[in-house]
Design a protein around this motif. Structure first.
Motif, PDB file in Angstrom:
ATOM      1  N   ILE A 179     -11.710  -8.558 -52.055  1.00  0.00           N
ATOM      2  CA  ILE A 179     -12.197  -9.248 -53.256  1.00  0.00           C
ATOM      3  C   ILE A 179     -13.443  -8.523 -53.771  1.00  0.00           C
ATOM      4  CG2 ILE A 179     -13.054 -11.437 -54.219  1.00  0.00           C
ATOM      5  CD1 ILE A 179     -11.680 -12.847 -51.793  1.00  0.00           C
ATOM      6  N   TYR A 192      -3.902  -7.819 -50.533  1.00  0.00           N
ATOM      7  CA  TYR A 192      -4.058  -8.478 -51.827  1.00  0.00           C
ATOM      8  C   TYR A 192      -5.431  -8.117 -52.405  1.00  0.00           C
ATOM      9  CZ  TYR A 192      -3.586 -12.190 -55.344  1.00  0.00           C
ATOM     10  OH  TYR A 192      -3.473 -12.902 -56.517  1.00  0.00           O
ATOM     11  N   TYR A 225      -6.114 -16.224 -54.411  1.00  0.00           N
ATOM     12  CA  TYR A 225      -5.989 -15.923 -52.982  1.00  0.00           C
ATOM     13  C   TYR A 225      -4.852 -16.737 -52.357  1.00  0.00           C
ATOM     14  CZ  TYR A 225      -7.090 -15.959 -47.986  1.00  0.00           C
ATOM     15  OH  TYR A 225      -7.011 -15.881 -46.613  1.00  0.00           O
ATOM     16  N   ALA A 276      -5.650  -9.508 -60.393  1.00  0.00           N
ATOM     17  CA  ALA A 276      -5.222  -9.457 -58.997  1.00  0.00           C
ATOM     18  C   ALA A 276      -3.888  -8.720 -58.858  1.00  0.00           C
ATOM     19  CB  ALA A 276      -5.095 -10.868 -58.431  1.00  0.00           C
ATOM     20  N   THR A 322      -6.987  -9.159 -47.447  1.00  0.00           N
ATOM     21  CA  THR A 322      -7.398  -9.309 -48.848  1.00  0.00           C
ATOM     22  C   THR A 322      -8.703  -8.568 -49.091  1.00  0.00           C
ATOM     23  OG1 THR A 322      -6.356 -11.499 -48.949  1.00  0.00           O
ATOM     24  CG2 THR A 322      -7.956 -11.003 -50.670  1.00  0.00           C
ATOM     25  N   ILE A 355      -8.281  -8.608 -55.400  1.00  0.00           N
ATOM     26  CA  ILE A 355      -8.786  -9.469 -56.479  1.00  0.00           C
ATOM     27  C   ILE A 355     -10.014  -8.796 -57.074  1.00  0.00           C
ATOM     28  CG2 ILE A 355      -9.746 -11.729 -57.091  1.00  0.00           C
ATOM     29  CD1 ILE A 355      -8.282 -12.915 -54.679  1.00  0.00           C
ATOM     30  N   ASP A 356      -9.988  -8.535 -58.371  1.00  0.00           N
ATOM     31  CA  ASP A 356     -11.162  -7.976 -59.045  1.00  0.00           C
ATOM     32  C   ASP A 356     -11.909  -9.112 -59.734  1.00  0.00           C
ATOM     33  OD1 ASP A 356     -13.074  -6.738 -60.552  1.00  0.00           O
ATOM     34  OD2 ASP A 356     -11.765  -5.155 -61.321  1.00  0.00           O
ATOM     35  N   ALA A 357     -12.913  -9.638 -59.027  1.00  0.00           N
ATOM     36  CA  ALA A 357     -13.702 -10.757 -59.561  1.00  0.00           C
ATOM     37  C   ALA A 357     -15.044 -10.271 -60.105  1.00  0.00           C
ATOM     38  CB  ALA A 357     -13.920 -11.801 -58.472  1.00  0.00           C
ATOM     39  N   ILE A 416     -10.809 -17.568 -58.051  1.00  0.00           N
ATOM     40  CA  ILE A 416     -10.577 -16.615 -56.958  1.00  0.00           C
ATOM     41  C   ILE A 416      -9.739 -17.258 -55.854  1.00  0.00           C
ATOM     42  CG2 ILE A 416     -11.680 -15.222 -55.158  1.00  0.00           C
ATOM     43  CD1 ILE A 416     -14.153 -15.093 -57.079  1.00  0.00           C
ATOM     44  N   THR A 453     -18.137  -6.310 -51.879  1.00  0.00           N
ATOM     45  CA  THR A 453     -16.760  -6.752 -51.687  1.00  0.00           C
ATOM     46  C   THR A 453     -16.676  -7.689 -50.488  1.00  0.00           C
ATOM     47  OG1 THR A 453     -14.499  -5.994 -51.257  1.00  0.00           O
ATOM     48  CG2 THR A 453     -16.252  -4.697 -50.273  1.00  0.00           C
TER      49      THR A 453
END
Length: 535
Positions: free
Chosen positions: A385, A416, A445, A455, A383, A418-420, A441, A400
């Motif tokens: 993030i 995977y 996930y 995501a 993942t 995730i754009d947080a 988040i 990140t």
């Protein structure tokens, strides 16, 4: 972080204490004095209360406990047995006259001497290996405290008086963790970037720890490793999220000796059993540690110094941490060296690693690109993030969190994303992530499903198509199309703008025509200028 009345009193006392020291040195230096003295008071108070319990005369009054201790300490019949019991229970002992409570009494009557405090430090350090050299960073005779011994005496005495009223031994929660977090939060800006270098903000630490522990909260004997542990705060988050926190084993290494000692204090003040503390003062990249069993861990958490320099000596190509990848991280950016070190120490079955790094590791080429490709081909990267900008004390850049796992299903090499980056509340000096942001988040996930503009689960084939580039915008499209205004509204705005321009031009023309040159040459220049403006 919730603030109880006790912790609020602690923060206020630390603030007042810092005021005494802040004009003399920067926050990166005075935090060692403050936390060292808080720690000494904690050990002293805890020991006095333990004495009162041991002698079956329990009290919550420190002065009463001290008088009791003096009595039994001076009695030849009870002295030896009492010290044996204290050492067995606490692993250290402090003479009655050197306890924090006794030293405060000498401060109040004007007889305090720094040497007494220094002796107290030495006695604790000699009590047990656990405390060896623990106070070595606290120079009680530093000229920064005062030009003369008397001034130095006064400065330390003033700080101790501020701390004297604190119920440190009875503090609800994690004492030094709270104190340390408060100090960093208040004073990181005072000390430039130094104070933030070994501190991971709690929201990020919470996210990383919960991911590492996910599904294993009830596991007994969970082992956690942080090879760039700083003050130990990231490691110690496991206490909050493991349901078997008393059985967690903590392994950590730190290069900076002063910071390493803070981590040791942190472990003790978080009541981590001695047998569960495994800390080392050393250079993580230079020499592998731990090199004796156990060397692999259930969880690895890391927030290493970003894009640090390292030797990248060719000999490291024979090092089992780096040799499988055929290339070394470049000398100017050790990011992948830290990542590979942590990954090497991850357990084969079920191990989960979370590391914070700058975004460059996701897309930079050359050696880093080859290392990244190798990791992706073996399915190590699970993942990615993207965190918001300006949430760390030592940098404003976005970062990140990369999650790595060993022995994933061989048929699944998906990543995977995730754009947080938008998941934050804006602060005056720093942005913060709330529990709601963290939960969003974590929920993504766990589900590992596409979420519009947030995501995306990318197949290995998709990653290959992108030439092993993991830059998040390639996978998560956050573009928001701007609303187009109706044509009549646009026309109205244009008309209004043209009218404004016409009015302002007329005003300017009027003002310019009132100008006159003070000489014939100046007038000629002015006429030419106005002609150029066509006025």
């Amino acid at each position: 972080m919730s603030e109880t009345p006790t912790s609020q009193a602690l923060y206020q006392a630390l603030w007042n204490s810092a005021d005494i020291l802040r004009s003399k040195m920067d926050a990166n230096e005075y935090k060692s004095y403050l936390l060292g003295l808080v720690f000494y008071k904690y050990l002293s108070d805890k020991m006095l209360f333990e004495v009162s319990k041991t002698m079956e005369e329990p009290t919550d009054d420190l002065e009463q406990a001290l008088e009791l201790y003096r009595r039994y300490y001076a009695d030849e019949e009870t002295h030896e047995d009492l010290i044996d019991v204290i050492m067995d229970q606490m692993s250290y002992s402090i003479e009655p006259d050197l306890t924090f409570t006794a030293l405060i009494a000498t401060i109040n009557d004007g007889t305090f001497q720094l040497e007494s405090l220094a002796q107290g430090f030495r006695d604790i350090e000699r009590s047990d290996d656990l405390f060896e050299n623990l106070f070595e960073d606290i120079d009680l005779y530093s000229k920064k405290l005062g030009a003369t011994p008397q001034k130095q005496n006064q400065t330390i005495a003033s700080v101790m008086k501020e701390l004297a009223g604190l119920d440190i031994a009875g503090h609800a929660g994690d004492m030094l963790g709270d104190a340390y977090e408060y100090l960093i939060g208040q004073f990181a800006s005072d000390s430039g970037k130094k104070a933030g270098e070994f501190y991971t903000p709690q929201p990020v630490a919470k996210l990383m720890t919960r991911i590492a522990l996910q599904g294993r909260e009830d596991q007994k004997g969970f082992s956690l490793y942080d090879p760039t542990m700083g003050s130990g705060s990231l490691l110690l988050n496991a206490k909050k999220y493991s349901h078997q926190s008393g059985t967690v084993s903590y392994y950590g290494q730190e290069l900076n000796t002063s910071t390493y000692n803070l981590a040791r204090m942190n472990m003790i003040l978080h009541d981590v059993p001695v047998e569960n503390q495994h800390l080392n003062n050393g250079d993580t990249l230079d020499a592998d540690w731990p090199d004796e069993e156990p060397t692999n861990f259930d969880g690895v958490l890391m927030n290493p110094p970003y894009s640090a320099k390292w030797s990248a000596d060719s000999g490291f190509l024979e090092d089992p941490r780096f040799s499988p990848y055929g290339k070394l991280a470049p000398k100017s950016k050790a990011d992948f060296a830290f990542l590979l070190h942590g990954y090497y120490h991850l357990k084969q079955d079920g191990g989960v690693m979370a590391i914070v790094l700058p975004h460059g590791v996701l897309f930079r080429g050359n050696a880093e690109g080859q290392i990244r490709q190798h990791l992706l081909e073996e399915g190590a990267i699970d993942t990615v993030i993207g965190l918001p900008a300006n949430i760390f004390f030592n940098t404003s850049i976005p970062t990140t969190v990369i999650i790595l796992k060993k022995n994933r299903d061989a048929s699944d090499r998906s990543v995977y994303f995730i754009d947080a980056s938008k998941e934050f509340d804006k602060g005056k000096n720093q942005n913060t992530m709330t529990d709601a942001h963290i939960e969003k988040i974590l929920d993504a996930y766990t589900q590992r499903r596409d979420v519009d503009k947030f995501a995306h689960l990318a197949s290995f084939e998709e990653i290959v198509e992108n030439d092993y580039n993991l830059n998040i915008p390639r996978y998560v499209d956050t573009f928001e199309e701007e609303e187009v205004a109706p044509l009549p509204d646009i026309m109205a705005d244009i008309t209004k703008t043209n009218q404004t321009i016409k009015e302002k031009s007329a005003q300017l023309e009027s003002l310019l025509k009132d100008l006159h040159g003070t000489t014939p040459e100046a007038q000629a220049e002015l006429d030419e200028f106005l002609k150029g403006l066509k006025l």
